[in-house]
Design a protein around this motif. Structure first.
Motif, short mmCIF file in Angstrom:
data_model
loop_
_atom_site.label_atom_id
_atom_site.label_comp_id
_atom_site.label_asym_id
_atom_site.label_seq_id
_atom_site.Cartn_x
_atom_site.Cartn_y
_atom_site.Cartn_z
N ASP A 190 0.81 -1.23 0.00
CA ASP A 190 0.00 0.00 0.00
C ASP A 190 0.84 1.28 0.00
N GLN A 191 2.08 1.20 -0.45
CA GLN A 191 2.97 2.37 -0.43
C GLN A 191 3.15 3.03 -1.80
N HIS A 192 2.73 2.35 -2.86
CA HIS A 192 2.92 2.86 -4.22
C HIS A 192 1.72 2.50 -5.09
N LEU A 193 1.60 3.19 -6.22
CA LEU A 193 0.59 2.80 -7.20
C LEU A 193 1.03 1.51 -7.89
N ALA A 194 0.12 0.57 -8.01
CA ALA A 194 0.42 -0.66 -8.74
C ALA A 194 0.46 -0.39 -10.23
N LYS A 195 -0.33 0.55 -10.69
CA LYS A 195 -0.34 0.96 -12.09
C LYS A 195 -0.96 2.36 -12.15
N ALA A 196 -0.78 3.00 -13.28
CA ALA A 196 -1.30 4.36 -13.43
C ALA A 196 -2.82 4.35 -13.24
N ILE A 197 -3.32 5.40 -12.62
CA ILE A 197 -4.77 5.51 -12.39
C ILE A 197 -5.47 5.72 -13.73
N ALA A 198 -6.39 4.83 -14.05
CA ALA A 198 -7.07 4.88 -15.34
C ALA A 198 -7.96 6.11 -15.44
N LYS A 199 -8.18 6.57 -16.65
CA LYS A 199 -9.05 7.72 -16.87
C LYS A 199 -10.49 7.35 -16.51
N GLN A 200 -11.13 8.20 -15.71
CA GLN A 200 -12.49 7.93 -15.23
C GLN A 200 -13.30 9.22 -15.25
N ILE A 221 2.17 7.87 -5.87
CA ILE A 221 1.51 8.46 -4.70
C ILE A 221 2.57 8.93 -3.70
N LYS A 222 2.14 9.78 -2.80
CA LYS A 222 2.91 10.09 -1.61
C LYS A 222 2.08 9.63 -0.43
N ARG A 223 2.74 9.13 0.60
CA ARG A 223 1.99 8.66 1.76
C ARG A 223 2.61 9.18 3.03
N GLU A 224 1.74 9.74 3.87
CA GLU A 224 2.15 10.20 5.20
C GLU A 224 1.20 9.60 6.22
N ASP A 225 1.69 8.56 6.89
CA ASP A 225 0.87 7.83 7.86
C ASP A 225 -0.44 7.36 7.20
N ASN A 226 -1.56 7.95 7.62
CA ASN A 226 -2.85 7.47 7.14
C ASN A 226 -3.40 8.28 5.96
N VAL A 227 -2.57 9.14 5.39
CA VAL A 227 -3.02 9.99 4.29
C VAL A 227 -2.28 9.61 3.01
N ILE A 228 -3.06 9.36 1.97
CA ILE A 228 -2.49 9.06 0.66
C ILE A 228 -2.70 10.27 -0.24
N TYR A 229 -1.63 10.70 -0.90
CA TYR A 229 -1.71 11.80 -1.86
C TYR A 229 -1.68 11.21 -3.27
N LEU A 230 -2.78 11.40 -3.99
CA LEU A 230 -2.97 10.79 -5.30
C LEU A 230 -2.65 11.80 -6.41
N PRO A 231 -1.74 11.47 -7.32
CA PRO A 231 -1.42 12.39 -8.42
C PRO A 231 -2.56 12.39 -9.45
N MET A 232 -3.32 13.48 -9.51
CA MET A 232 -4.52 13.51 -10.33
C MET A 232 -4.46 14.63 -11.38
N LYS A 233 -4.80 14.28 -12.61
CA LYS A 233 -4.93 15.26 -13.69
C LYS A 233 -6.39 15.31 -14.12
N TYR A 234 -6.98 16.49 -14.09
CA TYR A 234 -8.38 16.67 -14.47
C TYR A 234 -8.45 17.20 -15.90
N THR A 235 -9.25 16.51 -16.73
CA THR A 235 -9.29 16.82 -18.15
C THR A 235 -10.72 16.95 -18.65
#
Length: 252
Positions: A190-200, A221-235
């Protein structure tokens, strides 16, 4: 000159008669008779997705071309996970029957199966076999409510968090708009993305640019304890609003 025209006309008429006779012979059709008393398959859809809680039953219609007598129609199946009956019995006068096929596949998997009328029971006037693609959704485990923060809107809100049973696939139902989920998959730790986040699609429709979608940016991703930071691009169809990190505070 008139004689030449006369003979030419007679020859042309003869050629037309031969041509018409050939066309008549070519398209002669006797219809379905006792020589073809077989059956064929039909279905409303061949690509079907089942929710995790749905009964695992595949249904199709078996139809006969000659229903006058009682008959057992033989079937074949390409996938042992689908319990297709070896034969389907028809009473005299019964032209079609819905066939229910129990199956057992794991959540989050897809199976293909070809169901066919056996050669001795098939008709040449219908579909003798049909290929189905069956997908079963995960059993989603509710982990609790976390907090989601979206950089595009600059807002945070309580967010239910689900995880696919036996996986590290996460689902955030109705995250930005009702009826639209966001899913992402992490590595086993649970420390990294297994694959790129699919377009949704997010369900948010911009007044000028239409439906807004989200997808993973190039970063992990970045993770700090119980917080996950998700790299998101909005299109949108016209382009991108840019990329930054959304955050998800996981349930305790």
């Amino acid at each position: 000159m008139k004689k030449i025209f006369k003979y030419a006309y007679i020859a042309l008429a003869g050629m037309m008669a031969i041509s018409l006779t050939s066309c008549t012979d070519k398209y002669e059709y006797d219809g379905v008779g006792e020589a073809d008393p077989g059956a064929f398959i039909s279905a409303e859809a061949t690509q079907i997705k089942y929710a995790a809680e749905d009964a695992q039953i595949l249904k199709f219609t078996l139809q006969r071309t000659n229903p006058e007598t009682a008959e057992d129609i033989a079937l074949t199946c390409s996938n042992s996970k689908f319990q297709v009956p070896a034969t389907v019995s028809f009473a005299a006068g019964e032209a079609k029957k819905e066939v229910s096929v129990p199956f057992s596949i794991l959540g989050g998997t897809t199976e293909e199966v070809t169901i066919a009328v056996a050669p001795q029971s098939a008709t040449v006037y219908g579909v003798g076999e049909m290929k189905f693609t069956i997908t079963r959704d995960f059993v989603w485990e509710y982990l609790g409510d976390g907090v989601y923060t979206c950089w595009l809107f600059g807002e945070s809100w309580p967010q239910p968090v689900y995880r696919g049973e036996g996986t590290h696939l996460y689902k955030l139902p109705d995250c930005i708009a009702v009826g639209y989920d966001i899913e992402f998959e992490l590595t086993d730790d649970d420390q990294h993305l297994a694959k790129a986040i699919a377009k949704q699609e997010t369900g948010y429709v911009h007044s000028s640019y239409g439906m807004v979608s989200v997808e993973g940016a190039a970063d992990d991703i970045k993770r700090e304890d119980n917080v996950i930071y998700l790299p998101m691009k909005y299109t949108v169809a016209a382009g991108s609003f840019g990329a930054n990190y959304d955050s998800l505070e996981l349930p305790e």
